[in-house]
Design a protein around this motif. Structure first.
Motif, mmCIF file in Angstrom:
data_model
loop_
_atom_site.group_PDB
_atom_site.id
_atom_site.type_symbol
_atom_site.label_atom_id
_atom_site.label_comp_id
_atom_site.label_asym_id
_atom_site.label_seq_id
_atom_site.Cartn_x
_atom_site.Cartn_y
_atom_site.Cartn_z
ATOM 1 N N GLN A 285 34.953 36.613 36.337
ATOM 2 C CA GLN A 285 33.562 36.157 36.414
ATOM 3 C C GLN A 285 32.970 35.716 35.077
ATOM 4 O O GLN A 285 32.134 34.838 35.043
ATOM 5 C CB GLN A 285 32.685 37.210 37.075
ATOM 6 C CG GLN A 285 32.579 38.505 36.302
ATOM 7 C CD GLN A 285 31.569 39.457 36.959
ATOM 8 O OE1 GLN A 285 30.701 39.048 37.700
ATOM 9 N NE2 GLN A 285 31.711 40.737 36.692
ATOM 10 N N ASP A 286 33.406 36.326 33.990
ATOM 11 C CA ASP A 286 32.831 35.927 32.703
ATOM 12 C C ASP A 286 33.766 36.268 31.550
ATOM 13 O O ASP A 286 34.844 36.830 31.751
ATOM 14 C CB ASP A 286 31.448 36.563 32.501
ATOM 15 C CG ASP A 286 31.501 38.085 32.638
ATOM 16 O OD1 ASP A 286 32.609 38.660 32.488
ATOM 17 O OD2 ASP A 286 30.448 38.694 32.902
ATOM 18 N N LEU A 287 33.301 35.930 30.358
ATOM 19 C CA LEU A 287 34.105 36.115 29.163
ATOM 20 C C LEU A 287 34.461 37.587 28.934
ATOM 21 O O LEU A 287 35.579 37.928 28.543
ATOM 22 C CB LEU A 287 33.335 35.556 27.960
ATOM 23 C CG LEU A 287 34.122 35.307 26.687
ATOM 24 C CD1 LEU A 287 35.261 34.333 26.912
ATOM 25 C CD2 LEU A 287 33.178 34.781 25.608
ATOM 26 N N ALA A 288 33.489 38.455 29.193
ATOM 27 C CA ALA A 288 33.725 39.885 28.978
ATOM 28 C C ALA A 288 34.886 40.362 29.852
ATOM 29 O O ALA A 288 35.748 41.129 29.405
ATOM 30 C CB ALA A 288 32.457 40.676 29.280
ATOM 31 N N ALA A 289 34.913 39.891 31.100
ATOM 32 C CA ALA A 289 35.996 40.285 32.010
ATOM 33 C C ALA A 289 37.332 39.735 31.508
ATOM 34 O O ALA A 289 38.362 40.417 31.599
ATOM 35 C CB ALA A 289 35.705 39.777 33.416
ATOM 36 N N LEU A 345 37.474 30.827 33.670
ATOM 37 C CA LEU A 345 36.147 31.229 34.130
ATOM 38 C C LEU A 345 35.724 30.277 35.251
ATOM 39 O O LEU A 345 36.294 29.201 35.410
ATOM 40 C CB LEU A 345 35.141 31.172 32.967
ATOM 41 C CG LEU A 345 35.485 32.024 31.739
ATOM 42 C CD1 LEU A 345 34.328 31.992 30.729
ATOM 43 C CD2 LEU A 345 35.807 33.454 32.121
ATOM 44 N N PRO A 346 34.710 30.664 36.031
ATOM 45 C CA PRO A 346 34.293 29.845 37.174
ATOM 46 C C PRO A 346 34.019 28.395 36.784
ATOM 47 O O PRO A 346 33.347 28.141 35.783
ATOM 48 C CB PRO A 346 33.015 30.528 37.650
ATOM 49 C CG PRO A 346 33.164 31.936 37.202
ATOM 50 C CD PRO A 346 33.926 31.895 35.916
ATOM 51 N N GLN A 347 34.536 27.464 37.570
ATOM 52 C CA GLN A 347 34.417 26.052 37.225
ATOM 53 C C GLN A 347 33.318 25.353 38.011
ATOM 54 O O GLN A 347 33.080 24.165 37.810
ATOM 55 C CB GLN A 347 35.756 25.358 37.462
ATOM 56 C CG GLN A 347 36.264 25.528 38.878
ATOM 57 C CD GLN A 347 37.701 25.084 39.064
ATOM 58 O OE1 GLN A 347 37.980 24.260 39.904
ATOM 59 N NE2 GLN A 347 38.623 25.612 38.289
ATOM 60 N N GLU A 352 31.291 30.614 40.884
ATOM 61 C CA GLU A 352 30.423 31.677 40.345
ATOM 62 C C GLU A 352 30.122 32.681 41.459
ATOM 63 O O GLU A 352 30.200 33.892 41.265
ATOM 64 C CB GLU A 352 29.091 31.088 39.823
ATOM 65 C CG GLU A 352 29.218 30.134 38.645
ATOM 66 C CD GLU A 352 29.395 30.842 37.298
ATOM 67 O OE1 GLU A 352 29.292 32.084 37.257
ATOM 68 O OE2 GLU A 352 29.656 30.130 36.296
ATOM 69 N N LEU A 353 29.794 32.148 42.641
ATOM 70 C CA LEU A 353 29.422 33.023 43.750
ATOM 71 C C LEU A 353 30.611 33.856 44.242
ATOM 72 O O LEU A 353 30.433 34.974 44.728
ATOM 73 C CB LEU A 353 28.851 32.190 44.917
ATOM 74 C CG LEU A 353 27.566 31.414 44.602
ATOM 75 C CD1 LEU A 353 27.236 30.435 45.724
ATOM 76 C CD2 LEU A 353 26.402 32.384 44.380
ATOM 77 N N LEU A 354 31.802 33.300 44.118
ATOM 78 C CA LEU A 354 32.981 34.022 44.607
ATOM 79 C C LEU A 354 33.466 35.095 43.636
ATOM 80 O O LEU A 354 34.137 36.039 44.032
ATOM 81 C CB LEU A 354 34.126 33.041 44.892
ATOM 82 C CG LEU A 354 33.946 32.121 46.095
ATOM 83 C CD1 LEU A 354 35.125 31.164 46.212
ATOM 84 C CD2 LEU A 354 33.800 32.923 47.378
ATOM 85 N N THR A 355 33.183 34.927 42.349
ATOM 86 C CA THR A 355 33.753 35.851 41.364
ATOM 87 C C THR A 355 32.796 36.968 40.940
ATOM 88 O O THR A 355 33.247 37.988 40.435
ATOM 89 C CB THR A 355 34.175 35.102 40.078
ATOM 90 O OG1 THR A 355 33.082 34.306 39.637
ATOM 91 C CG2 THR A 355 35.389 34.231 40.310
ATOM 92 N N THR A 356 31.478 36.753 41.147
ATOM 93 C CA THR A 356 30.510 37.747 40.679
ATOM 94 C C THR A 356 30.779 39.124 41.303
ATOM 95 O O THR A 356 30.876 39.241 42.528
ATOM 96 C CB THR A 356 29.073 37.288 41.028
ATOM 97 O OG1 THR A 356 28.888 35.990 40.499
ATOM 98 C CG2 THR A 356 28.036 38.227 40.421
ATOM 99 N N ASN A 357 30.917 40.120 40.429
ATOM 100 C CA ASN A 357 31.186 41.496 40.865
ATOM 101 C C ASN A 357 32.408 41.611 41.768
ATOM 102 O O ASN A 357 32.421 42.402 42.710
ATOM 103 C CB ASN A 357 29.965 42.093 41.575
ATOM 104 C CG ASN A 357 28.771 42.148 40.639
ATOM 105 O OD1 ASN A 357 28.937 42.416 39.448
ATOM 106 N ND2 ASN A 357 27.587 41.850 41.146
ATOM 107 N N MET A 358 33.393 40.801 41.478
ATOM 108 C CA MET A 358 34.659 40.879 42.213
ATOM 109 C C MET A 358 35.758 41.214 41.208
ATOM 110 O O MET A 358 35.614 41.002 40.003
ATOM 111 C CB MET A 358 34.960 39.531 42.886
ATOM 112 C CG MET A 358 34.098 39.245 44.102
ATOM 113 S SD MET A 358 34.641 40.126 45.590
ATOM 114 C CE MET A 358 35.943 39.051 46.182
#
Ligand code: ZN
Ligand code: ZN
Ligand code: ZN
Length: 852
Positions: A285-289, A345-347, A352-358
Motif C-alpha cells: 500500500q505504501d512506502l513504509a510497507a 506501489l499502487p499505480q 489504492e483501494l485494493l491495497t489499503t490495509n491489506m
C-alpha cells in the motif's frame, strides 16, 4: 527564448502586441491548455490555445511586459508532467477579442505531439478518494489534469476526450462544470469522471465466471445480481483474503492478484500459470510497507514513488534476519532462490483501494506464461478462466495494452529490465545522428522531466521534437524474446512497450496492433525495414512479408551489432566518440558465420561493426534442450575443456545415464551441435556445475540464481582469482597464440571451467565459487578490453546484452573499466536485453541512410 522574442523589449511596453507560440513535447494530457488559459487570464492577456497533432499553439495578446511574464512563467510554472521540447515564437497582427479561450483541437497534418504516459493518482485526488464527504469517495476512476490514464486510452491524436476510450461516457452536470471551469483542476481533464457518469467496476464471482454475459458489461452483470462499485471492491478484497486468485483489470491490462503471504494461494497461482519458480512482483500500500520487506535506497525510493510506478527490484530484508520470522517463508515462495523481490506501489486509484490495509499482494501479469497480456473483458473470460477464481472488471476500455515496467538499480543508477507502462510513449532523442546544432535557447521546460529516471539517465537532454518531416520513417522489428519495435523518424526514436516473446502468432498480432496504432497516430508510412540477420526468426519473416506487401527496402542487422548501436543511440553527442568498443554478453544471437554468438567484443561506428574478440566456441548440444537444461550446457563445457564427466559433479548427476551416452555421441560426432560463444550459456553451465540449478522454468533462471548465490563480491574474491588455478585462463599467451593481425582475439573459458570443477570437487561452498567465478569474469572482461585498447586505441566501452542485467557483474565490470581509464556506457533509457534490439536496428539503418 528564441530570436523573435528578443525584439519585444524594443517595442513600446504599453502598446499591445500579439505573439504566436508553437510548442512541442509532452504537452497534451498533462493539464497544459488549462494551465496556459489560467496563466493568460491572470496576466489579463487575450487570445487562445489549442491542441493539434504536432503539439500546442498559443496566441496571446497584451502589453509587452505582460507577454514577457507570460513566456517566462510558461516555462517555470508548467505542470509537473509536462515536458516542453521546443517553442517557436513569432509576432502576428493583433486581433479583437474579449478574453482568452481554449479552442477546439485541430486534427490536421501529421502527428508529432507526444501523448503523456499513464500517471499514477496525484495527492489531491488521493485525498478526495479517501474523503467520505467527497462525491468521489472510493471512486476507482478519479483523476484530474495531473493524473490518470493517458497512453493506454488514446485512440488517436490530438489528445481529446472524443479521441479516447472515454468517448462513450457523457459527463454529468457536475463533471461538465469542472471540465469547463478554468479555475478547476479538472478543467479539460479528458478522462474526468465520477460515480454518476463515469466508468464502473463490477465483480464476477467464482459461481459466475464461466458465464460470458457477465463479461459483457456492468448492466448485464448487475441484472443477474452482480455487485458493482464499492461492493465489488469489497468482495474482491474478501476473495483475496480468502486465498483466491482474482483477475483485476487495471490501467494497461489484467493482473492476477492474490495474498502474497498466503503460501497456498501463491502455490495455486504458480501451478495455474505454469510458473513453478519465476519471481512474482508484490504490490504494497505504501512506502513504509515496502521498507518492511525490502531495502529501499534513495534511488529505489525515487523510482517506487515516481508517477510511472514501475516494479522495482530490491534486496529482501529477510536475508539479514531483520524481519519477523514468519515473513521469510512467503518471500521465498514469491521469489524462490533469489535475494531480491520486485515490489511496487499502487499505480491507480483502483489499486489504492485494493491495497489499503491489506497484506502484500502478488501482482503478476494476466496471461499464461509468456502469452501477451490480456486487456479486454471478453478475452479475460476466455483466456484467464483457468487462472483466476474471480474477476474485477471495469468498462473503461484499454485501447493499447501496456505491461508494467521493471527497474533495477545497477551501478548506482536505475536500469530498465522492462520498459512499458509509465514510460511509453516517451521518445528517445537521437540528436547526435543529425549534425544540426542544438539551439540551447530553443529549449524550455527542461526542469519538467517526467521522473527521476529521466533526470538521472538523461539529465541534460530534453532533445528537440522531430520537426524534419522529410526524415525517412525507419522501422526496426526487433528480435524474438522481449519483443519491441522501433520507429525512427528524423531525430526521434519511438520504441514500443514490451510486447512479450515473439514466439507465437498471438504476440505477432499484438505487435501488428501496436504498430498500426502508432503509424495511424503519426499519419506516416514506413519507408525502410531493419530486421535481424536470423532468417527463420518470426520477426524477420514478418518483416519480409511486410516489405513485399508495401514494396519496401530491407536491411538485415547482426544481433550484437544492434545491441551496441542501441546503447550508442541513447548517448548525447558529447558522450560519443566515433568508435565504441561494445562488450555484448547475452544468451543467443545469430552470428555472421552462422554460429550462435553471445560473448562478443565489437568495434562499432556509424559506418559499421567489426568483431574484434569473442568467447571461444563451445558446442551447444540440441539448441533449446541445452537452454532449458543447464546440465547439458555444463557437460558440453566440460567436454570442450577436455574435462572428465566426474560422477561427483552435480551436472553429471542431473543427467540420466542414457542421456549421458546419447549426449556424448552427439558431441563426439558433432551432430545437432551449433557452435556458440554465448556468455549467458556459460553462466548457465557454471550454475549447473556448482549444483545451483539443473533445469529452468524461466529465461535466465540459472544465471540469476548464480548471481543470487554470489551475493556481493569482496576484495578477497578478486585476490583468490589471482591465484594460479584461476589465473591461467586469461594469461596473454593463451589468447595471443590464436591471434593473427586481422583475426579476432579468442578467450578460452576452459581454464576457468577447470578451476570451478576443482573447487566443487574440493568441497568449496557454492556461494564462494559463485563469487569467485563472477570475479574471474570481471577480470577477464577488463583485461580483454585493455588488450583491445592497446590494439585498436578505443577508450569508450558500451556494456550490453541480457547478461548485464546481473547487478554485481555490471557494477564490478564498470568499476574495473573505469579504474583502468575507460569511459563506460550503460543502457539507461532501454533495457540491456533484447528489448533494445529494435532501436539498434533502426539506428544502424538510419546511419546508413544518412551516409548516402
Ligand atoms: Zn489527480
Ligand atoms: Zn460525473
Ligand atoms: Zn541479445
Amino acid at each position: 527564448m528564441e530570436k523573435g522574442m528578443k525584439g519585444i523589449t524594443t517595442r513600446n511596453h504599453l502598446e499591445p502586441s500579439r505573439i504566436r507560440l508553437q510548442l512541442s513535447g509532452i504537452v497534451q494530457g498533462v493539464g497544459f491548455r488549462p494551465f496556459v488559459s489560467r496563466l493568460a487570464t491572470q496576466l489579463q492577456l487575450t487570445g487562445f490555445v489549442y491542441n493539434h497533432p504536432r503539439g500546442v499553439t498559443i496566441e496571446a495578446q497584451g502589453p509587452a511586459s505582460q507577454l514577457e511574464a507570460f513566456q517566462t512563467r510558461l516555462t517555470s510554472q508548467a505542470p509537473p508532467a509536462a515536458r516542453i521540447d521546443r517553442v517557436a515564437t513569432e509576432f502576428v497582427p493583433c486581433a479583437v477579442e474579449a478574453s482568452f479561450s481554449i479552442r477546439t483541437s485541430r486534427a490536421d497534418g501529421a502527428a508529432t505531439a507526444i501523448v503523456s504516459p499513464d500517471l499514477c493518482v496525484c495527492s489531491e485526488c488521493l485525498a478526495e478518494l479517501q474523503d467520505v464527504a467527497n462525491r468521489r469517495f472510493g471512486y476507482p476512476f478519479i483523476n484530474c489534469t495531473q493524473c490518470g490514464p493517458r497512453f493506454t486510452i488514446v485512440r488517436r491524436l490530438p489528445y481529446d476526450r472524443a479521441n479516447t476510450t472515454m468517448e462513450s461516457f457523457i459527463m454529468c452536470d457536475a463533471c461538465q462544470a469542472e471540465y469547463d471551469n478554468p479555475r478547476d483542476r479538472r478543467f479539460h481533464a479528458q478522462p474526468n469522471a465520477c460515480p454518476t457518469c463515469g466508468p464502473q467496476v463490477w465483480f464476477v464471482d467464482a459461481d459466475h465466471r464461466h458465464d460470458a454475459s457477465w463479461f459483457e458489461g456492468r448492466a448485464q452483470a448487475a441484472a443477474q445480481g452482480g455487485d458493482l462499485g464499492e461492493t465489488a471492491i469489497q468482495r474482491t478484497r474478501e476473495a483475496i483474503q480468502n486465498g483466491q486468485v482474482v483477475a483485476v483489470k487495471g490501467i494497461g491490462g489484467f493482473h492476477l492478484i492474490c495474498d502474497a503471504t498466503n503460501v497456498n494461494a501463491v502455490a495455486t497461482l504458480r501451478q495455474r500459470k505454469q510458473r513453478s519458480a519465476k519471481p512474482l512482483a508484490v504490490m504494497v500500500q505504501d512506502l513504509a510497507a515496502a521498507k518492511r520487506i525490502v531495502h529501499v535506497g534513495p534511488i529505489e525510493q525515487a523510482m517506487l514513488t515516481s508517477v510511472a510506478r514501475p516494479i522495482v527490484l530490491a534486496s529482501l530484508r529477510v536475508r539479514r534476519a531483520e524481519v519477523a520470522e514468519q515473513a521469510t517463508d512467503w518471500c521465498r515462495a514469491v521469489a524462490p532462490r533469489l535475494g531480491w523481490l520486485g515490489i511496487l506501489l499502487p499505480q491507480s486509484p483502483l489499486h489504492e483501494l485494493l491495497t489499503t490495509n491489506m497484506p502484500p499482494l502478488v501482482f503478476t501479469s494476466g496471461n499464461l506464461s509468456e502469452e501477451p497480456l490480456v486487456f479486454r473483458n471478453r478475452d479475460a473470460h476466455t483466456r484467464l478462466q483457468t487462472l483466476a477464481d474471480a474477476f474485477l472488471l471495469h468498462d473503461r476500455d484499454i485501447h493499447t495494452p501496456c505491461d508494467d515496467s521493471v527497474i533495477r538499480v545497477i551501478d548506482d543508477q536505475p536500469m530498465f529490465l522492462r520498459r512499458a507502462r509509465g514510460y511509453v510513449p516517451i521518445p528517445i532523442s537521437l540528436r547526435h545522428v543529425h549534425a544540426e546544432s542544438f539551439d540551447e535557447d530553443a529549449r524550455i521546460g527542461s526542469t519538467h522531466q517526467l521522473n527521476v529516471l529521466e533526470e538521472t539517465g538523461k539529465s541534460e537532454r530534453t532533445g528537440t521534437l522531430n520537426t524534419t518531416e522529410s526524415g525517412k520513417m525507419i522501422l526496426g522489428v526487433g528480435a524474438e524474446l522481449k519483443a519491441t519495435f522501433c520507429l525512427i523518424q528524423g531525430d526521434q526514436a519511438h520504441v514500443s512497450q514490451h510486447l512479450g516473446d515473439m514466439e507465437d502468432l498471438t504476440t505477432l498480432r499484438v505487435f501488428e496492433y501496436a504498430l498500426d496504432n502508432l503509424l495511424a497516430q503519426s499519419g506516416k508510412r514506413v519507408e525502410l525495414i531493419a530486421h535481424d540477420l536470423h532468417p527463420s526468426m518470426l520477426s524477420t519473416q514478418w518483416a519480409t512479408r511486410y516489405a513485399a506487401q508495401h514494396d519496401l527496402p530491407m536491411l538485415a542487422i547482426q544481433h550484437h551489432h544492434a545491441h551496441v548501436a542501441a546503447v550508442m543511440a541513447e548517448q548525447t553527442a558529447k558522450d560519443l566518440p566515433a568508435e565504441v568498443l561494445g562488450v555484448c554478453f547475452d544468451g543467443t544471437g545469430y552470428g555472421t558465420d552462422g554460429a550462435i554468438w553471445g560473448g562478443e567484443w565489437l568495434l562499432v561506428s556509424s559506418s559499421g561493426s567489426r568483431r574484434v574478440a569473442h568467447l571461444k566456441y563451445v558446442p551447444l548440444p540440441g539448441g533449446d534442450a541445452a537452454v532449458r537444461n543447464p546440465y547439458r550446457m555444463a557437460l558440453a563445457h566440460l567436454w570442450a575443456a577436455k574435462l572428465d564427466w566426474d560422477p561427483r559433479l552435480p551436472c553429471v548427476q542431473a543427467c540420466e545415464t542414457h542421456e549421458l551416452s546419447v549426449l556424448l555421441q552427439q558431441l563426439k560426432r558433432n551432430v545437432n551441435c551449433i557452435p556458440t560463444s554465448s556468455v549467458g550459456r556459460w553462466f548457465d553451465a557454471v550454475a549447473s556445475i556448482i549444483g545451483i540449478q539443473q533445469s529452468v522454468d524461466y529465461e535466465a533462471q540459472a544465471a540469476l540464481e548464480l548471481e543470487a548465490a554470489a551475493g556481493e563480491l569482496r576484495a578477497e574474491d578478486f585476490d583468490a582469482v589471482r591465484e594460479p588455478a584461476w589465473q591461467a585462463q586469461y594469461g596473454a599467451e593463451s589468447v595471443a597464440n590464436q591471434v593473427t593481425a586481422d583475426q579476432p582475439l579468442v578467450f578460452d573459458p576452459s581454464p576457468m571451467v577447470r578451476a570451478v570443477v576443482n573447487e566443487v570437487l574440493g568441497g568449496v561452498p557454492a556461494e564462494r565459487i559463485a563469487r569467485q567465478f563472477h570475479a574471474a569474469v570481471v577480470q577477464m572482461t577488463v583485461e580483454m578490453c585493455q588488450q583491445l585498447q592497446a590494439k585498436h586505441g578505443v577508450a569508450t566501452v558500451a556494456l550490453c546484452g541480457g547478461v548485464f542485467q546481473n547487478a554485481i557483474l555490471t557494477r564490478a565490470v564498470s568499476h574495473g573499466l573505469r579504474q583502468t581509464g575507460f569511459e563506460v556506457l550503460l543502457p539507461r533509457l532501454l533495457p540491456p536485453n533484447d528489448a533494445a534490439i529494435s532501436l539498434g536496428q533502426a539506428q544502424i539503418a538510419s546511419w546508413q541512410v544518412d551516409s548516402r
